[in-house]
Design an enzyme around this catalytic site. Structure first.
Site, PDB file in Angstrom:
ATOM      1  N   SER A 118      14.086 -12.367   8.652  1.00  0.00           N
ATOM      2  CA  SER A 118      15.324 -12.979   9.133  1.00  0.00           C
ATOM      3  C   SER A 118      15.275 -13.136  10.658  1.00  0.00           C
ATOM      4  CB  SER A 118      16.519 -12.156   8.662  1.00  0.00           C
ATOM      5  OG  SER A 118      17.718 -12.854   8.848  1.00  0.00           O
ATOM      6  N   ASP A 177      19.068 -19.966   0.103  1.00  0.00           N
ATOM      7  CA  ASP A 177      19.198 -19.400   1.448  1.00  0.00           C
ATOM      8  C   ASP A 177      19.435 -20.532   2.429  1.00  0.00           C
ATOM      9  OD1 ASP A 177      19.031 -17.964   3.820  1.00  0.00           O
ATOM     10  OD2 ASP A 177      16.967 -17.294   3.524  1.00  0.00           O
ATOM     11  N   HIS A 210      18.689 -14.783   0.435  1.00  0.00           N
ATOM     12  CA  HIS A 210      18.325 -14.137   1.689  1.00  0.00           C
ATOM     13  C   HIS A 210      18.455 -12.618   1.551  1.00  0.00           C
ATOM     14  CE1 HIS A 210      17.629 -14.286   6.027  1.00  0.00           C
ATOM     15  NE2 HIS A 210      18.452 -13.258   6.114  1.00  0.00           N
TER      16      HIS A 210
END
Length: 310
Positions: free
Chosen positions: A159, A252, A282
């Site tokens: 991320s 995502d 995610h």
């Protein structure tokens, strides 16, 4: 493919409060109302944990070293993976990715150095990135002191940590440590927040578009969103970067920018292993014990690191 039932269960159990107003929210409110879910799997016992400190631009940077237990008679230096945790530049710590880092260390037979960098909005761009770069350079210089091989280093992150990993790979290309690999797990790569997946999965899939846009506002604090240190996808020249493994999740908002970066690296002549994890959302890699694909994906990431270090 349809949203995986395990991903749907994760959404139902761990999604942020739907009543949060990202127009007026401050970091303290988000941190109080939203915690990154911990994995259900118990911690691995075949990895040793140590604490290190590297000098940083604003004081010492804490590092968590994961060391796989050596086979009898094996005293060789191990390769090193410098890991940057996610959390939207605002949340998280090495605790967030503890299970993932333990598994990478054990399965890839690598030292993993997880960096506890400063967070926004208290420390906006480039504070956390500068901490991470200082840690990377220190690890390369001092690798031998903790049993590492300074000639075999990879950078990795998930991320927003994937944002740091991609940016550091670009920064290190000219004046930093040589890197064998970059492992980017559903990375944040473009502050524009304009890719089609932002519209397709804007709400209801754990990481929402308003949430991600809020994270960017905390981190940028007036910085240029087109700066490649902010948006690695905006870099004009990607030639000469280390080989990459890039994972995206089908459901995502960040999916399209991760896949666009993989394609841009390939166009620049960089070897890339890119995979979309169908049916996943995610953060799924952090859910060992709850999401079957997490173990599979981490095993594939570890295999990529092993191959890079061979």
């Amino acid at each position: 493919m349809p949203l995986h039932p395990q991903a749907r269960a994760m959404i139902e159990a761990y999604s942020p409060d739907p009543d949060l107003d990202y127009r007026h929210l401050d970091a303290a409110q988000l941190r109080a109302s939203f915690a990154i879910p911990e994995p259900a799997a118990p911690p691995r016992a075949d990895v040793l944990i140590e604490t290190l400190r590297a000098p940083g631009p604003a004081g010492p940077v804490a590092l968590r070293l994961y060391r796989p237990i050596a086979a009898p008679g094996d005293a060789s230096a191990l390769p090193i993976t410098v890991y940057l945790h996610g959390g939207g530049f605002v949340l998280g710590s090495p605790d967030t990715t503890d299970g993932l880092c333990r598994s990478l260390a054990a399965w890839a037979r690598t030292l993993v150095v997880s960096v506890d960098y400063r967070l926004a909005p208290e420390a906006p761009f480039p504070a956390g990135l500068d901490d991470a770069y200082a840690a990377l350079c220190w690890v390369a210089r001092h690798a031998g002191e903790f049993g590492g091989d300074g000639e075999r280093i990879a950078i990795a992150g998930d991320s927003s940590g994937g944002n740091f990993a991609a940016a550091l790979a670009q920064c290190a290309r000219s004046d930093g440590p040589g890197l064998r690999h970059q492992l980017l797990l559903y990375p944040v790569l473009d502050a524009a927040c304009a890719h089609p997946s932002y519209r397709e999965f804007a709400e209801g899939y754990f990481l929402s578009a308003p949430m991600m846009q809020w994270y960017w506002r905390q981190y940028l604090d007036g910085a240029d969103p087109a700066d490649p240190r902010v948006s690695p996808l905006r870099a004009a020249d990607l030639r000469g970067l280390p080989p990459a493994t890039v994972f995206s999740a089908e459901y995502d908002v960040l999916r399209d920018e991760a896949e666009a970066y993989a394609q841009a690296l390939i166009a620049a002549g960089v070897p890339v292993n890119s995979r979309r994890w169908d049916g996943q959302i995610h953060g799924f890699l952090l859910q060992q014990g709850r999401v079957d694909a997490a173990d599979t994906a981490i095993a594939q990431a570890a295999a990529a690191l092993r191959a890079a270090f061979a």
